[in-house]
Write a protein that holds these residues in place. Structure first.
Motif, PDB file in Angstrom:
ATOM      1  N   SER A 265      11.222   8.880  -0.218  1.00  0.00           N
ATOM      2  CA  SER A 265      10.734   9.856   0.757  1.00  0.00           C
ATOM      3  C   SER A 265       9.219   9.756   0.923  1.00  0.00           C
ATOM      4  N   TYR A 266       8.528   9.618  -0.192  1.00  0.00           N
ATOM      5  CA  TYR A 266       7.073   9.489  -0.133  1.00  0.00           C
ATOM      6  C   TYR A 266       6.668   8.163   0.501  1.00  0.00           C
ATOM      7  N   PHE A 267       7.450   7.130   0.230  1.00  0.00           N
ATOM      8  CA  PHE A 267       7.182   5.823   0.841  1.00  0.00           C
ATOM      9  C   PHE A 267       7.202   5.931   2.360  1.00  0.00           C
ATOM     10  N   LYS A 268       8.170   6.642   2.858  1.00  0.00           N
ATOM     11  CA  LYS A 268       8.291   6.833   4.312  1.00  0.00           C
ATOM     12  C   LYS A 268       7.165   7.727   4.838  1.00  0.00           C
ATOM     13  N   ALA A 269       6.899   8.835   4.140  1.00  0.00           N
ATOM     14  CA  ALA A 269       5.890   9.790   4.606  1.00  0.00           C
ATOM     15  C   ALA A 269       4.477   9.225   4.549  1.00  0.00           C
ATOM     16  N   LEU A 270       4.210   8.376   3.556  1.00  0.00           N
ATOM     17  CA  LEU A 270       2.860   7.848   3.351  1.00  0.00           C
ATOM     18  C   LEU A 270       2.662   6.463   3.954  1.00  0.00           C
ATOM     19  N   PHE A 271       3.673   5.960   4.635  1.00  0.00           N
ATOM     20  CA  PHE A 271       3.627   4.568   5.092  1.00  0.00           C
ATOM     21  C   PHE A 271       2.405   4.284   5.971  1.00  0.00           C
ATOM     22  N   ARG A 272       2.169   5.115   6.968  1.00  0.00           N
ATOM     23  CA  ARG A 272       1.071   4.834   7.900  1.00  0.00           C
ATOM     24  C   ARG A 272      -0.306   4.916   7.236  1.00  0.00           C
ATOM     25  N   PRO A 273      -0.680   6.054   6.622  1.00  0.00           N
ATOM     26  CA  PRO A 273      -2.034   6.122   6.052  1.00  0.00           C
ATOM     27  C   PRO A 273      -2.256   5.140   4.903  1.00  0.00           C
ATOM     28  N   ALA A 274      -1.231   4.936   4.077  1.00  0.00           N
ATOM     29  CA  ALA A 274      -1.392   4.029   2.944  1.00  0.00           C
ATOM     30  C   ALA A 274      -1.460   2.579   3.400  1.00  0.00           C
ATOM     31  N   THR A 275      -0.725   2.228   4.454  1.00  0.00           N
ATOM     32  CA  THR A 275      -0.766   0.861   4.968  1.00  0.00           C
ATOM     33  C   THR A 275      -2.109   0.565   5.617  1.00  0.00           C
ATOM     34  N   VAL A 276      -2.654   1.540   6.345  1.00  0.00           N
ATOM     35  CA  VAL A 276      -3.988   1.371   6.933  1.00  0.00           C
ATOM     36  C   VAL A 276      -5.020   1.140   5.829  1.00  0.00           C
TER      37      VAL A 276
ATOM     38  N   GLY B   6       0.817  -1.212   0.000  1.00  0.00           N
ATOM     39  CA  GLY B   6       0.000   0.000   0.000  1.00  0.00           C
ATOM     40  C   GLY B   6       0.848   1.258   0.000  1.00  0.00           C
ATOM     41  N   ALA B   7       1.867   1.280   0.856  1.00  0.00           N
ATOM     42  CA  ALA B   7       2.762   2.438   0.913  1.00  0.00           C
ATOM     43  C   ALA B   7       3.534   2.582  -0.390  1.00  0.00           C
ATOM     44  N   ALA B   8       3.936   1.456  -0.973  1.00  0.00           N
ATOM     45  CA  ALA B   8       4.660   1.487  -2.244  1.00  0.00           C
ATOM     46  C   ALA B   8       3.775   2.030  -3.364  1.00  0.00           C
ATOM     47  N   THR B   9       2.503   1.625  -3.362  1.00  0.00           N
ATOM     48  CA  THR B   9       1.569   2.096  -4.387  1.00  0.00           C
ATOM     49  C   THR B   9       1.308   3.589  -4.250  1.00  0.00           C
ATOM     50  N   ALA B  10       1.104   4.056  -3.030  1.00  0.00           N
ATOM     51  CA  ALA B  10       0.870   5.489  -2.798  1.00  0.00           C
ATOM     52  C   ALA B  10       2.105   6.308  -3.175  1.00  0.00           C
ATOM     53  N   ALA B  11       3.289   5.799  -2.827  1.00  0.00           N
ATOM     54  CA  ALA B  11       4.527   6.510  -3.171  1.00  0.00           C
ATOM     55  C   ALA B  11       4.712   6.554  -4.688  1.00  0.00           C
ATOM     56  N   LEU B  12       4.390   5.452  -5.354  1.00  0.00           N
ATOM     57  CA  LEU B  12       4.476   5.403  -6.819  1.00  0.00           C
ATOM     58  C   LEU B  12       3.565   6.452  -7.446  1.00  0.00           C
ATOM     59  N   GLU B  13       2.322   6.499  -7.003  1.00  0.00           N
ATOM     60  CA  GLU B  13       1.364   7.421  -7.599  1.00  0.00           C
ATOM     61  C   GLU B  13       1.700   8.872  -7.261  1.00  0.00           C
ATOM     62  N   ARG B  14       2.222   9.107  -6.063  1.00  0.00           N
ATOM     63  CA  ARG B  14       2.600  10.481  -5.697  1.00  0.00           C
ATOM     64  C   ARG B  14       3.777  10.960  -6.529  1.00  0.00           C
ATOM     65  N   THR B  15       4.718  10.073  -6.806  1.00  0.00           N
ATOM     66  CA  THR B  15       5.860  10.437  -7.643  1.00  0.00           C
ATOM     67  C   THR B  15       5.414  10.664  -9.088  1.00  0.00           C
ATOM     68  N   VAL B  16       4.451   9.854  -9.548  1.00  0.00           N
ATOM     69  CA  VAL B  16       3.905  10.051 -10.891  1.00  0.00           C
ATOM     70  C   VAL B  16       3.172  11.389 -10.981  1.00  0.00           C
TER      71      VAL B  16
END
Length: 214
Positions: A66-77, A39-49
């Motif tokens: 950086s986005y992977f780290k920042a989005l880890f909690r909400p995207a993992t939930v 989930g965090a990887a997908t959110a980081a991918l889309e944010r970078t895109v």
């Protein structure tokens, strides 16, 4: 910017970003290996895109991490919610006996209910991660509510993004080499469709970057 993008054509545009998309695809695969982090990887991918769509091509790998780290909690939930909800839907469908054409014909109401619930599920998935990525977070229920609202408001674009995902999966099965760019290209095509809508909906630019947060 968007007028120039339409004039240029999506194929030419993706070719310009091909190197970045292949790199992002590799990073997404590596960061998704533990499954729970997908989930965090997908959110980081889309944010970078989203950044690529804003013509910001600098530090692609660094931004993804950086986005992977920042989005880890909400995207993992969000990801865990979808995993458990998907498992529940599969169990309910199995218990309801919605497995064959004969059952579908004999239980139209039950079948329609299962189809409707699954449609809502995939509608929310389609918009959930882009919303989380663009806002750099957000509560689970707010994201689910906004995702469903946007999916209903833009059904054509929602089905378009779902179709892109299905097409890419089938293409990867038929030609495994395509998997080298499946996630990156799927995210790019989907975000290209959703980006102007989400940006207009939120009435602002992309969310706070990791650098700004620090």
């Amino acid at each position: 910017m968007w007028r120039r993008r339409e004039e240029k054509g999506i194929v030419s545009e993706m070719t310009d970003h091909l190197g970045a998309l292949l790199l992002l695809n590799l990073l997404w695969c590596l960061c998704s290996l533990p499954v729970v982090t997908a989930g965090a990887a997908t959110a980081a991918l889309e944010r970078t895109v989203f950044d690529l769509l804003e013509e910001d091509r600098s530090r692609v790998a660094g931004k993804f991490l950086s986005y992977f780290k920042a989005l880890f909690r909400p995207a993992t939930v969000l990801w865990l919610f979808f995993l458990f909800a998907g498992a529940d839907l599969a169990i309910l469908g199995s218990m309801a006996g919605i497995t064959g054409a004969e059952t579908l014909l004999n239980s139209p109401v039950k079948s329609a209910a299962v189809v409707l619930i699954n449609m809502v599920y995939w509608f929310v998935i389609t918009w959930g991660f882009p919303l989380t990525a663009y806002q750099m977070g957000g509560s689970l229920f707010r994201t689910l509510g906004e995702g469903f609202s946007l999916a209903v408001s833009f059904p054509g674009k929602t089905f378009g993004c779902m179709g892109i995902g299905v097409f890419m999966v089938i293409l990867s099965i038929l030609c495994p080499l395509v998997f080298l760019g499946t996630a990156g290209c799927t995210a790019y095509l989907s975000c290209r469709i959703l980006h102007p809508i989400i940006r207009g909906y939120l009435r602002g630019g992309p969310g706070i970057s990791p650098e700004e947060r620090e």
